[in-house]
Design a protein around this motif. Structure first.
Motif, PDB file in Angstrom:
ATOM      1  N   PHE A 155      46.325  31.155  75.757  1.00 50.88           N
ATOM      2  CA  PHE A 155      45.831  30.264  74.700  1.00 50.88           C
ATOM      3  C   PHE A 155      46.545  28.915  74.770  1.00 50.88           C
ATOM      4  O   PHE A 155      45.911  27.851  74.796  1.00 50.88           O
ATOM      5  N   ARG A 191      35.222  26.296  61.610  1.00 50.02           N
ATOM      6  CA  ARG A 191      36.440  26.029  62.386  1.00 50.02           C
ATOM      7  C   ARG A 191      36.293  26.593  63.796  1.00 50.02           C
ATOM      8  O   ARG A 191      35.491  27.502  64.044  1.00 50.02           O
ATOM      9  N   CYS A 192      37.090  26.068  64.710  1.00 52.45           N
ATOM     10  CA  CYS A 192      37.149  26.586  66.082  1.00 52.45           C
ATOM     11  C   CYS A 192      38.200  27.695  66.098  1.00 52.45           C
ATOM     12  O   CYS A 192      39.397  27.416  65.995  1.00 52.45           O
ATOM     13  N   PHE A 193      37.763  28.944  66.203  1.00 47.92           N
ATOM     14  CA  PHE A 193      38.724  30.038  66.126  1.00 47.92           C
ATOM     15  C   PHE A 193      38.252  31.245  66.929  1.00 47.92           C
ATOM     16  O   PHE A 193      37.065  31.440  67.178  1.00 47.92           O
ATOM     17  N   SER A 194      39.226  32.042  67.342  1.00 49.47           N
ATOM     18  CA  SER A 194      38.951  33.359  67.905  1.00 49.47           C
ATOM     19  C   SER A 194      39.622  34.392  67.024  1.00 49.47           C
ATOM     20  O   SER A 194      40.597  34.098  66.323  1.00 49.47           O
ATOM     21  N   GLN A 244      42.010  21.002  62.060  1.00 49.70           N
ATOM     22  CA  GLN A 244      41.248  20.409  63.151  1.00 49.70           C
ATOM     23  C   GLN A 244      41.499  21.100  64.490  1.00 49.70           C
ATOM     24  O   GLN A 244      40.654  21.063  65.378  1.00 49.70           O
ATOM     25  N   GLY A 245      42.654  21.707  64.654  1.00 46.64           N
ATOM     26  CA  GLY A 245      42.981  22.358  65.917  1.00 46.64           C
ATOM     27  C   GLY A 245      42.329  23.719  66.048  1.00 46.64           C
ATOM     28  O   GLY A 245      41.667  24.219  65.133  1.00 46.64           O
ATOM     29  N   GLU A 246      42.534  24.338  67.206  1.00 46.06           N
ATOM     30  CA  GLU A 246      41.957  25.658  67.468  1.00 46.06           C
ATOM     31  C   GLU A 246      42.890  26.752  66.961  1.00 46.06           C
ATOM     32  O   GLU A 246      44.118  26.650  67.080  1.00 46.06           O
ATOM     33  N   LEU A 247      42.310  27.793  66.429  1.00 48.34           N
ATOM     34  CA  LEU A 247      43.063  28.921  65.890  1.00 48.34           C
ATOM     35  C   LEU A 247      42.755  30.189  66.666  1.00 48.34           C
ATOM     36  O   LEU A 247      41.631  30.399  67.120  1.00 48.34           O
ATOM     37  N   ALA A 248      43.764  31.056  66.785  1.00 45.88           N
ATOM     38  CA  ALA A 248      43.572  32.430  67.252  1.00 45.88           C
ATOM     39  C   ALA A 248      44.283  33.330  66.248  1.00 45.88           C
ATOM     40  O   ALA A 248      45.459  33.111  65.949  1.00 45.88           O
ATOM     41  N   VAL A 268      45.101  25.133  75.383  1.00 42.86           N
ATOM     42  CA  VAL A 268      44.987  24.120  74.335  1.00 42.86           C
ATOM     43  C   VAL A 268      46.080  23.046  74.421  1.00 42.86           C
ATOM     44  O   VAL A 268      45.907  21.945  73.893  1.00 42.86           O
ATOM     45  N   GLY A 283      46.876  23.594  68.155  1.00 45.32           N
ATOM     46  CA  GLY A 283      46.460  24.990  68.274  1.00 45.32           C
ATOM     47  C   GLY A 283      47.477  25.900  67.608  1.00 45.32           C
ATOM     48  O   GLY A 283      48.672  25.596  67.591  1.00 45.32           O
TER      49      GLY A 283
END
Length: 247
Positions: A241, A205-208, A174-178, A245, A144
Motif C-alpha cells: 500500500f 472516499r478512495c478506500f479498500s 482526501q488521501g487513500e484509506l485501507a 501511495v 494514505g
C-alpha cells in the motif's frame, strides 16, 4: 532490497507540550517516504517498536509518537495488564481529537524538515492508533492511511468539539484509506463496521476494506490473540500500500 534499520529519539514541540517520538529509518541514503505509526493506548511497547522496525526495513522512515504525551511523563510505556489498560483508556477518553490533530501536524512538519525524508507522508496504526491514522488522513499532507482494527470511529466516544468526530469528518479525507478489521473483534462489531463502510461509500472516499477472521490486537506479537501468519500477511499488504501511495 533489504535494509538495516537505525533508530533515534526526538522530543518534538507541539501546541500541547513536548512529544517524544521514536524514529526508525533505513541505514542507507535517502530520501525515504515517511509513515507516522500510531500505537495502541499503551504507547511504544516492544511489539510496537518491532512493528515500526519491520516497516522501516522496507524503505520507510517510521515515526512513532507518544500518543498521550500531555498526560504522562515522556518515555512512559504502559504494561499489557489491567492497570496499564485502565490508565490507557483513561488517557484515551481525556485527550481531545483536536490535540491529536495538532500532534499530527507537528509530526508532518518534523518529517518535512529532515534531509532523509521525502515530501510524502502516510499514516498507519493499530487499535486507537488505527483511528488516529484514519484521523491523520484529514491532514492534506497525509496521502494514505493503513488502519488496523481502528476503534471508536463508529461509536464517537473520543472527546472532540461538536461535529468534529472522525466519522462525521470522513468526507474531508482526501488521501487513500485501507481498513482492516477482525470479525471476532468485540470493540468494533458488525453494526459498527457497517456504519464506517456506509460513511466511506456515501462520501465516495478512495478506500479498500478487508475483514479477516481474527480477534482484536491480532498483530500484537505478545499475548493469546496474536496471529503470526495473518500479521505477516498484513505487513505485506501495508508495505505494498505505502510503496504505491507514497511513490
Amino acid at each position: 532490497m533489504s535494509m538495516m534499520v537505525k533508530q533515534a529519539v526526538h522530543d518534538i514541540d507541539t501546541p500541547t507540550g513536548p512529544m517524544r517520538c521514536y524514529l526508525y529509518r533505513p541505514n542507507a541514503e535517502g530520501p525515504f517516504s515517511t509513515i507516522i505509526f500510531y500505537s495502541e493506548i499503551f504507547q511504544q511497547t516492544a511489539p510496537i517498536a518491532r512493528a515500526a522496525a519491520i516497516m522501516a526495513g522496507h524503505g520507510f522512515v517510521v515515526l512513532v509518537p507518544e500518543v498521550f504525551h500531555e498526560l504522562n511523563p515522556l518515555g512512559t510505556v504502559l504494561a499489557y495488564d489491567d492497570a496499564g489498560k485502565d490508565k490507557g483508556n483513561q488517557d484515551k477518553f481525556t485527550k481531545g481529537l483536536e490535540h491529536h490533530d495538532s500532534d499530527t501536524q507537528a509530526l508532518v512538519e518534523f518529517a518535512q524538515r529532515q534531509p532523509f525524508c521525502s515530501s510524502l507522508v502516510g499514516a498507519m496504526g493499530v487499535c486507537i492508533g488505527g483511528h488516529l491514522a484514519y484521523r491523520a488522513a484529514l491532514n492534506s499532507d497525509v496521502v494514505g492511511a493503513f488502519c488496523l482494527y481502528p476503534t471508536d470511529i463508529h461509536s464517537n466516544t473520543l472527546p472532540c468539539n461538536k461535529g468534529n468526530d472522525s466519522l462525521s469528518r470522513t468526507g474531508d479525507i482526501q488521501g487513500e484509506l485501507a481498513l482492516v478489521f477482525g470479525r471476532q473483534d468485540p470493540h468494533v462489531d458488525v453494526a459498527g463496521r457497517q456504519l464506517i463502510y456506509a460513511k466511506l461509500s456515501e462520501t465516495k472516499r478512495c478506500f479498500s476494506w478487508l475483514e479477516v477472521n481474527a480477534q482484536h490486537a491480532f498483530m500484537r506479537d505478545e499475548g493469546e490473540r496474536y496471529d503470526p501468519a495473518l500479521a505477516l500477511q498484513m505487513y505485506g499488504q501495508a508495505v505494498a500500500f505505502f510503496q504505491r501511495v507514497l511513490r
